[in-house]
Design a protein around this motif. Structure first.
Motif, short mmCIF file in Angstrom:
data_model
loop_
_atom_site.label_atom_id
_atom_site.label_comp_id
_atom_site.label_asym_id
_atom_site.label_seq_id
_atom_site.Cartn_x
_atom_site.Cartn_y
_atom_site.Cartn_z
N GLN A 394 -2.87 8.55 -7.29
CA GLN A 394 -3.16 8.59 -5.86
C GLN A 394 -2.41 7.53 -5.08
O GLN A 394 -2.10 7.73 -3.90
CB GLN A 394 -4.66 8.42 -5.63
CG GLN A 394 -5.51 9.50 -6.27
CD GLN A 394 -6.99 9.28 -6.05
OE1 GLN A 394 -7.40 8.60 -5.10
NE2 GLN A 394 -7.81 9.81 -6.93
N HIS A 395 -2.14 6.38 -5.70
CA HIS A 395 -1.46 5.28 -5.01
C HIS A 395 -0.34 4.74 -5.90
O HIS A 395 -0.60 4.38 -7.05
CB HIS A 395 -2.44 4.16 -4.67
CG HIS A 395 -3.62 4.61 -3.87
ND1 HIS A 395 -3.55 4.87 -2.53
CD2 HIS A 395 -4.90 4.85 -4.24
CE1 HIS A 395 -4.74 5.25 -2.10
NE2 HIS A 395 -5.58 5.25 -3.12
N ALA A 420 -1.34 14.64 -6.33
CA ALA A 420 -2.53 13.92 -5.85
C ALA A 420 -2.18 12.66 -5.07
O ALA A 420 -3.07 11.96 -4.59
CB ALA A 420 -3.43 13.55 -7.03
N LEU A 421 -0.89 12.37 -4.91
CA LEU A 421 -0.45 11.11 -4.32
C LEU A 421 -0.84 11.04 -2.85
O LEU A 421 -0.53 11.94 -2.06
CB LEU A 421 1.06 10.95 -4.47
CG LEU A 421 1.63 9.55 -4.28
CD1 LEU A 421 1.08 8.60 -5.34
CD2 LEU A 421 3.15 9.56 -4.32
N ARG A 422 -1.52 9.95 -2.48
CA ARG A 422 -1.97 9.74 -1.10
C ARG A 422 -1.21 8.63 -0.40
O ARG A 422 -1.08 8.64 0.82
CB ARG A 422 -3.47 9.45 -1.08
CG ARG A 422 -4.32 10.61 -1.59
CD ARG A 422 -5.80 10.29 -1.57
NE ARG A 422 -6.28 9.99 -0.23
CZ ARG A 422 -6.60 10.91 0.67
NH1 ARG A 422 -6.46 12.18 0.38
NH2 ARG A 422 -7.06 10.56 1.85
N SER A 423 -0.76 7.62 -1.14
CA SER A 423 0.03 6.55 -0.51
C SER A 423 1.20 6.20 -1.42
O SER A 423 1.06 6.17 -2.65
CB SER A 423 -0.84 5.31 -0.25
OG SER A 423 -1.19 4.67 -1.46
N LEU A 424 2.34 5.94 -0.80
CA LEU A 424 3.56 5.60 -1.51
C LEU A 424 4.23 4.44 -0.81
O LEU A 424 4.48 4.50 0.40
CB LEU A 424 4.50 6.81 -1.57
CG LEU A 424 5.88 6.59 -2.17
CD1 LEU A 424 5.78 6.15 -3.63
CD2 LEU A 424 6.73 7.84 -2.06
N LEU A 452 3.21 6.52 3.97
CA LEU A 452 4.48 6.16 3.35
C LEU A 452 4.97 4.85 3.94
O LEU A 452 5.18 4.75 5.16
CB LEU A 452 5.53 7.25 3.55
CG LEU A 452 6.96 6.90 3.13
CD1 LEU A 452 7.03 6.68 1.61
CD2 LEU A 452 7.95 7.97 3.57
N LEU A 453 5.14 3.84 3.10
CA LEU A 453 5.73 2.58 3.52
C LEU A 453 7.21 2.61 3.13
O LEU A 453 7.55 2.54 1.94
CB LEU A 453 5.03 1.40 2.83
CG LEU A 453 5.60 0.01 3.11
CD1 LEU A 453 5.47 -0.36 4.58
CD2 LEU A 453 4.94 -1.04 2.23
N TYR A 454 8.09 2.75 4.10
CA TYR A 454 9.51 2.88 3.82
C TYR A 454 10.26 1.60 4.16
O TYR A 454 9.79 0.78 4.96
CB TYR A 454 10.09 4.07 4.59
CG TYR A 454 10.04 3.94 6.10
CD1 TYR A 454 11.04 3.26 6.80
CD2 TYR A 454 9.00 4.53 6.83
CE1 TYR A 454 11.00 3.16 8.18
CE2 TYR A 454 8.95 4.41 8.21
CZ TYR A 454 9.96 3.73 8.88
OH TYR A 454 9.91 3.61 10.24
N LYS A 515 -2.96 0.35 1.58
CA LYS A 515 -3.16 1.65 0.93
C LYS A 515 -4.61 2.10 1.02
O LYS A 515 -4.91 3.30 0.99
CB LYS A 515 -2.75 1.58 -0.54
CG LYS A 515 -3.59 0.64 -1.39
CD LYS A 515 -3.21 0.70 -2.84
CE LYS A 515 -4.02 -0.30 -3.66
NZ LYS A 515 -5.48 -0.12 -3.51
N ASP A 516 -5.54 1.17 1.13
CA ASP A 516 -6.95 1.52 1.14
C ASP A 516 -7.37 2.22 2.43
O ASP A 516 -8.47 2.76 2.51
CB ASP A 516 -7.81 0.27 0.95
CG ASP A 516 -7.63 -0.33 -0.44
OD1 ASP A 516 -7.40 0.45 -1.37
OD2 ASP A 516 -7.72 -1.55 -0.58
#
Length: 519
Positions: A394-395, A420-424, A452-454, A515-516
């Protein structure tokens, strides 16, 4: 946030402290909590003290958000001590778990009550000023109020009863004088309360060891606060300190051992040890002590031979820098992990190869590989690992891993399969605008992804950046003010709008990324 009518009325009631004698004696039990919440959020330390001193319930839980400032917390703690001799006070359990000081946290991971004077992290700032000395009239007032209340309250006062108290104005300049007066009064009362180090007090404390109030808290301990925390845990008396999560930073193995020996065996749920350079020998010395804590479910930065910890699900090995040791550290864990954080571990290709085929890979929900260099030799292992975790992960954080455009293109198919990924998080990677847009196009096609943190693209930096910059260089190198960085943002926003993904947050704000927020 829309406030309820009850909250608005409570805020008005506690706004004027001079009116408290008119209503405090007639407040029904069910209104104490909203009045206390209004006092904490509105920075009314005198009202906080009066409400807590006559708290009518057995348990008082101070909510985590919004975090009260230090002045209100100190008023609360002093009121708990005074309430020990107040027949109107029914308090037996004070729960401060999850509370963090008003000087800030470490990026939002896990706020803790901080019993020390100093930054949470290297480089974190927190200016503090010494309180003005109590003047004669005010000191006499504090002495009169403190007479008969000389309880052995040093246990809880040591959490925030520092030699220097923070000046807090709460943004209301008209209350500056009131705040200073409150601080002087609180300081006068605190100085009058005997501690375990005063003459004759130790024997008196030992004679009366009955615990009237149990205080639960999450503690952050470093070299500067070590003595204070040890004193709080060892002092006997009517207030008993209990620790739920312990975070130890930059202290020796012997100090960590001493802390563990002082903690109640049933209460500790999590342990986080950071930047202590304890090494393998230190791990071997500490691990036998951990089986004494049956409720321990989160163990950070300590591993090797963890067979005794049957319930372990979360493991963080932050900044251990033990390349080639991952198999030794993880293979003996009896059950698969759900959370694995390995930032700054200097992982080797062999480490990643082991992780990709380990029994942990298919159960991971959170994985942090930040600041571990990835290249062509590790790409196969990373892709296999993501494939194994595709249905549970998930993260994911791959920030500062040296991912170039070419590497990212090869990795994107595996990332896209993580359903299932929610944050990257991919900050501080040397990507061009072209590579960044490839990332965005993949992200908008992942229906589960919410954040998404790019990274800032290389074109946005000032000239002179190395051809293959490190994450540290990308963090410190200034952006080029001559370049309109809004161009990059516009491209990203157009791609986001075209996809119809209004539920996806794209950000390059590394400091405020959490991410939380998507849990």
């Amino acid at each position: 946030m829309v406030l309820s009518l009850l909250s608005l009325c409570a805020s008005e009631v506690v706004r004027d402290h001079s009116s408290s004698p008119c209503w405090l004696s007639f407040v029904p039990m069910e209104l104490f909590r909203p009045l206390l919440e209004a006092s904490l959020s509105g920075c009314r330390p005198l009202a906080v003290g009066e409400l807590v001193q006559r708290w009518p319930e057995r348990t008082l839980r101070v909510r985590r958000k919004p975090a009260p400032n230090r002045l209100c917390i100190q008023a609360l703690l002093l009121a708990v001590a005074r309430g020990l001799l107040d027949h109107r006070c029914a308090l037996q359990v004070l729960d401060l778990c999850g509370l963090q000081g008003d000087e800030g946290g470490d990026g939002g991971h896990d706020g803790r009550l901080v019993p020390h004077r100093g930054p949470l992290h290297h480089g974190a700032a927190g200016q503090e000023r010494s309180p003005e000395s109590a003047e004669g009239e005010e000191e006499e007032e504090g002495r009169e109020e403190g007479e008969g209340r000389r309880t052995r309250a040093s246990v809880i006062l040591n959490l925030t009863g520092e030699e220097e108290l923070t000046t807090t104005t709460c943004g209301i300049s008209s209350e500056d004088e009131l705040i200073r007066g409150v601080r002087r009064r609180m300081e006068a009362e605190r100085k009058m309360m005997p501690t375990a180090t005063e003459s004759g007090s130790k024997q008196e404390v030992e004679e009366d060891s009955e615990v009237l109030v149990h205080v639960r808290a999450d503690l952050f301990v470093n070299a500067r606060s070590w003595e204070r925390v040890r004193g709080a845990l060892t002092t006997c008396g009517p207030l008993k300190l209990q620790c739920r999560y312990l975070r130890a930073e930059e202290i020796s193995v012997s100090s960590i051992r001493a802390l563990l020996a002082l903690l109640p065996q049933q209460g500790l749920l999590g342990l986080d040890v950071r930047y202590s350079n304890i090494g393998v020998a230190g791990l071997a010395e500490l691990l036998p002590l951990l089986k004494s804590f049956p409720a321990l479910s989160s163990l950070r930065k300590l591993s090797e031979g963890l067979k005794q910890l049957q319930e372990l699900r979360c493991l963080s090995l932050t900044a251990l820098r033990l390349p080639g040791q991952l198999r030794v550290l993880l293979s003996s864990l009896p059950r698969p992990l759900e959370v694995l954080e390995l930032p700054y571990l200097s992982l080797s290709p062999a480490d990643l190869a082991f992780l990709s085929v380990s029994h942990h890979a298919s159960t991971l929900q959170q994985l942090d590989l930040s600041e571990n260099r990835l290249d062509e030799t590790t790409l196969t292992s990373i892709r296999r690992l993501l494939s194994q975790a595709s249905s549970t992960l998930q993260h994911l954080s791959l920030s500062g891993c040296g991912l170039t455009d070419n590497l990212l293109v090869l990795l994107l198919p595996s990332l896209g399969c993580c359903r299932a990924l929610r944050s990257l998080a991919l900050a501080l990677n040397p990507l061009s605008v072209s590579g960044l847009m490839d990332l965005v196009k993949m992200a908008v096609k992942m229906p589960s992804l919410r954040q998404l943190l790019y990274p800032n693209p290389l074109e946005d930096y000032q000239p002179g950046l190395p051809e293959m910059p490190s994450s540290a260089q990308l963090l410190d190198w200034p952006l080029d003010e001559a370049i309109d960085v809004n161009i990059t943002s516009s491209q990203i926003n157009r791609a986001l709008k075209a996809s119809g993904r209004s539920d996806l947050l794209l950000t390059c704000d590394l400091l405020n990324y959490d991410k939380d927020m998507v849990c």
